[in-house]
Motif scaffolding. Structure first.
Motif, PDB file in Angstrom:
ATOM      1  N   GLY A  10     -10.542   4.929   3.858  1.00 23.23           N
ATOM      2  CA  GLY A  10     -10.975   6.317   3.907  1.00 23.23           C
ATOM      3  C   GLY A  10      -9.789   7.233   4.153  1.00 23.23           C
ATOM      4  O   GLY A  10      -8.663   6.760   4.349  1.00 23.23           O
ATOM      5  N   PRO A  11     -10.018   8.547   4.189  1.00 23.87           N
ATOM      6  CA  PRO A  11      -8.921   9.512   4.342  1.00 23.87           C
ATOM      7  C   PRO A  11      -8.390   9.627   5.763  1.00 23.87           C
ATOM      8  O   PRO A  11      -7.326  10.196   5.978  1.00 23.87           O
ATOM      9  CB  PRO A  11      -9.553  10.830   3.901  1.00 23.87           C
ATOM     10  CG  PRO A  11     -10.997  10.655   4.196  1.00 23.87           C
ATOM     11  CD  PRO A  11     -11.305   9.209   3.945  1.00 23.87           C
TER      12      PRO A  11
ATOM     13  N   LEU B 155      -8.454   5.143  10.890  1.00 25.62           N
ATOM     14  CA  LEU B 155      -8.724   4.826   9.491  1.00 25.62           C
ATOM     15  C   LEU B 155      -9.808   3.766   9.384  1.00 25.62           C
ATOM     16  O   LEU B 155      -9.772   2.757  10.078  1.00 25.62           O
ATOM     17  CB  LEU B 155      -7.454   4.314   8.814  1.00 25.62           C
ATOM     18  CG  LEU B 155      -6.370   5.354   8.570  1.00 25.62           C
ATOM     19  CD1 LEU B 155      -5.023   4.690   8.386  1.00 25.62           C
ATOM     20  CD2 LEU B 155      -6.693   6.200   7.361  1.00 25.62           C
TER      21      LEU B 155
ATOM     22  N   GLN C 160       0.788   5.347   1.004  1.00 25.70           N
ATOM     23  CA  GLN C 160       0.025   6.319   1.777  1.00 25.70           C
ATOM     24  C   GLN C 160       0.691   7.676   1.704  1.00 25.70           C
ATOM     25  O   GLN C 160       1.792   7.883   2.215  1.00 25.70           O
ATOM     26  CB  GLN C 160      -0.085   5.876   3.246  1.00 25.70           C
ATOM     27  CG  GLN C 160      -0.973   6.779   4.091  1.00 25.70           C
ATOM     28  CD  GLN C 160      -1.112   6.273   5.519  1.00 25.70           C
ATOM     29  OE1 GLN C 160      -0.323   5.480   6.004  1.00 25.70           O
ATOM     30  NE2 GLN C 160      -2.154   6.739   6.207  1.00 25.70           N
TER      31      GLN C 160
ATOM     32  N   LEU D  20       3.505   0.661   2.836  1.00 25.69           N
ATOM     33  CA  LEU D  20       3.211  -0.372   3.831  1.00 25.69           C
ATOM     34  C   LEU D  20       3.066  -1.723   3.144  1.00 25.69           C
ATOM     35  O   LEU D  20       2.373  -1.820   2.130  1.00 25.69           O
ATOM     36  CB  LEU D  20       1.907  -0.073   4.566  1.00 25.69           C
ATOM     37  CG  LEU D  20       1.809   1.247   5.329  1.00 25.69           C
ATOM     38  CD1 LEU D  20       1.041   2.279   4.525  1.00 25.69           C
ATOM     39  CD2 LEU D  20       1.115   1.046   6.662  1.00 25.69           C
TER      40      LEU D  20
ATOM     41  N   TYR E  46       0.848  -1.183   0.000  1.00 23.77           N
ATOM     42  CA  TYR E  46       0.000   0.000   0.000  1.00 23.77           C
ATOM     43  C   TYR E  46       0.889   1.240   0.000  1.00 23.77           C
ATOM     44  O   TYR E  46       1.971   1.260   0.594  1.00 23.77           O
ATOM     45  CB  TYR E  46      -0.895   0.020   1.250  1.00 23.77           C
ATOM     46  CG  TYR E  46      -2.128  -0.842   1.135  1.00 23.77           C
ATOM     47  CD1 TYR E  46      -2.057  -2.220   1.313  1.00 23.77           C
ATOM     48  CD2 TYR E  46      -3.361  -0.281   0.832  1.00 23.77           C
ATOM     49  CE1 TYR E  46      -3.193  -3.010   1.215  1.00 23.77           C
ATOM     50  CE2 TYR E  46      -4.502  -1.060   0.734  1.00 23.77           C
ATOM     51  CZ  TYR E  46      -4.405  -2.423   0.927  1.00 23.77           C
ATOM     52  OH  TYR E  46      -5.525  -3.201   0.812  1.00 23.77           O
TER      53      TYR E  46
ATOM     54  N   LEU F 140      -4.136   0.704  -2.276  1.00 18.47           N
ATOM     55  CA  LEU F 140      -3.470  -0.498  -2.750  1.00 18.47           C
ATOM     56  C   LEU F 140      -2.634  -0.188  -3.983  1.00 18.47           C
ATOM     57  O   LEU F 140      -3.120   0.365  -4.959  1.00 18.47           O
ATOM     58  CB  LEU F 140      -4.505  -1.574  -3.079  1.00 18.47           C
ATOM     59  CG  LEU F 140      -3.945  -2.912  -3.547  1.00 18.47           C
ATOM     60  CD1 LEU F 140      -3.142  -3.579  -2.433  1.00 18.47           C
ATOM     61  CD2 LEU F 140      -5.066  -3.825  -4.006  1.00 18.47           C
TER      62      LEU F 140
ATOM     63  N   ARG G 112      -1.364  12.661   5.165  1.00 23.25           N
ATOM     64  CA  ARG G 112      -2.735  13.072   5.497  1.00 23.25           C
ATOM     65  C   ARG G 112      -3.790  12.408   4.610  1.00 23.25           C
ATOM     66  O   ARG G 112      -4.875  12.953   4.408  1.00 23.25           O
ATOM     67  CB  ARG G 112      -2.882  14.588   5.468  1.00 23.25           C
ATOM     68  CG  ARG G 112      -2.119  15.292   6.589  1.00 23.25           C
ATOM     69  CD  ARG G 112      -2.388  16.791   6.572  1.00 23.25           C
ATOM     70  NE  ARG G 112      -1.746  17.438   5.454  1.00 23.25           N
ATOM     71  CZ  ARG G 112      -0.476  17.810   5.449  1.00 23.25           C
ATOM     72  NH1 ARG G 112       0.278  17.581   6.494  1.00 23.25           N
ATOM     73  NH2 ARG G 112       0.044  18.411   4.392  1.00 23.25           N
ATOM     74  N   LYS G 113      -3.442  11.225   4.074  1.00 20.64           N
ATOM     75  CA  LYS G 113      -4.418  10.463   3.286  1.00 20.64           C
ATOM     76  C   LYS G 113      -4.459   9.029   3.800  1.00 20.64           C
ATOM     77  O   LYS G 113      -3.570   8.593   4.540  1.00 20.64           O
ATOM     78  CB  LYS G 113      -4.006  10.442   1.806  1.00 20.64           C
ATOM     79  CG  LYS G 113      -3.991  11.801   1.128  1.00 20.64           C
ATOM     80  CD  LYS G 113      -5.371  12.199   0.707  1.00 20.64           C
ATOM     81  CE  LYS G 113      -5.421  13.548   0.013  1.00 20.64           C
ATOM     82  NZ  LYS G 113      -4.831  13.521  -1.330  1.00 20.64           N
ATOM     83  N   GLY G 114      -5.493   8.303   3.403  1.00 20.47           N
ATOM     84  CA  GLY G 114      -5.546   6.885   3.720  1.00 20.47           C
ATOM     85  C   GLY G 114      -4.690   6.069   2.768  1.00 20.47           C
ATOM     86  O   GLY G 114      -4.371   6.516   1.669  1.00 20.47           O
ATOM     87  N   PRO G 115      -4.290   4.863   3.169  1.00 22.59           N
ATOM     88  CA  PRO G 115      -3.492   4.012   2.270  1.00 22.59           C
ATOM     89  C   PRO G 115      -4.300   3.607   1.036  1.00 22.59           C
ATOM     90  O   PRO G 115      -5.525   3.458   1.103  1.00 22.59           O
ATOM     91  CB  PRO G 115      -3.192   2.779   3.128  1.00 22.59           C
ATOM     92  CG  PRO G 115      -3.414   3.212   4.548  1.00 22.59           C
ATOM     93  CD  PRO G 115      -4.484   4.243   4.489  1.00 22.59           C
TER      94      PRO G 115
END
Lengths: 112, 113
Positions: free
Chosen positions: B105-106, B90, A38, A88, A36, A46, A41-44
């Motif tokens: 999500g963010p 998360l 990332q 990750l 992943y 794929l 300030r964002k989500g991971p």
């Protein structure tokens, strides 16, 4: 001991260099591995996944699994500043489908 | 474009407050997850759910509870927030057939004072 170990970095490379990222895992029964990415300030999200041993290539990214040494790798060729992120590794947990074991993540900084 | 949304990007609460974090996915996924992410510790699973009204404890459920009344919505509840719950939270979802692919999500950056 965590089931998936990853060097946290940071790993700093100049633009255009090859980035090499690694994870080790403890359970030889693991068959499926994911990477992943990332951004700050964002989500991971794929990036790639691969089964068992061998290589998988997708553009500038190559994922590699070495089951004999329980080692998974991600290579980024011709790195760009936009590749600066935390990477990750992950693998499905032993005890329940759908659950993952994540590495702690390696921060990569690509400098122009 | 598939999406997992979280109710807040940043949240500041006081010790002892009850905190609700909401997550909504629009992909009709059966599985939903709550993680917290801390430097050096990576992603740790708090709770997950594989169906409406179903829930399973993850690796660190203490101090948290969850609710899943509708398929698309998964809520994380901190019954009495403490400073050691300051973290990035998360939410993720995955389908039953492609459960090895989780969509995140963010994140919500929660600070407990």
């Amino acid at each position: 001991q965590k089931e998936v170990e990853q060097d946290p970095g940071p790993l700093s490379v100049p633009e255009g260099a090859i980035v090499s990222l690694n994870c080790t895992y403890s359970n030889s029964a693991f068959q499926y591995f994911m990477w992943y990415r990332q951004y700050s300030r964002k989500g991971p999200e794929l990036l790639m996944y691969t089964y068992s041993s061998g290589n998988k290539e997708d553009g500038r990214f190559t994922a590699q699994v070495d089951k004999s040494s329980k080692y998974i790798s991600l290579f980024i060729r011709d790195s760009q500043p936009s590749d600066s992120a935390t990477y990750l590794c992950a693998t499905p947990a032993r005890d329940s489908w759908g659950k993952f074991q994540f590495g702690a993540g390696t921060q990569v900084v690509v400098t122009p | 474009d598939v999406k997992v949304t979280q109710s807040s990007r940043y949240l500041v609460k006081r010790t002892g407050e009850k905190v609700f974090l909401e997550c909504v996915q629009d992909m009709d996924h059966e599985n939903m997850f709550w993680y917290r992410q801390d430097p050096g510790l990576g992603l740790r699973l708090i709770y997950f759910s594989y169906d409406v009204k179903m829930k399973e404890k993850g690796d660190i459920p203490e101090g948290y509870s969850v609710s899943r009344e509708k398929k698309e919505r998964f809520s994380l509840i901190l019954e009495s927030a403490s400073t050691n719950q300051t973290s990035m939270y998360l939410c993720a979802s995955s389908s039953r057939t492609r459960y090895n692919e989780q969509f995140f999500g963010p994140g919500t950056r929660l600070t407990v004072l």
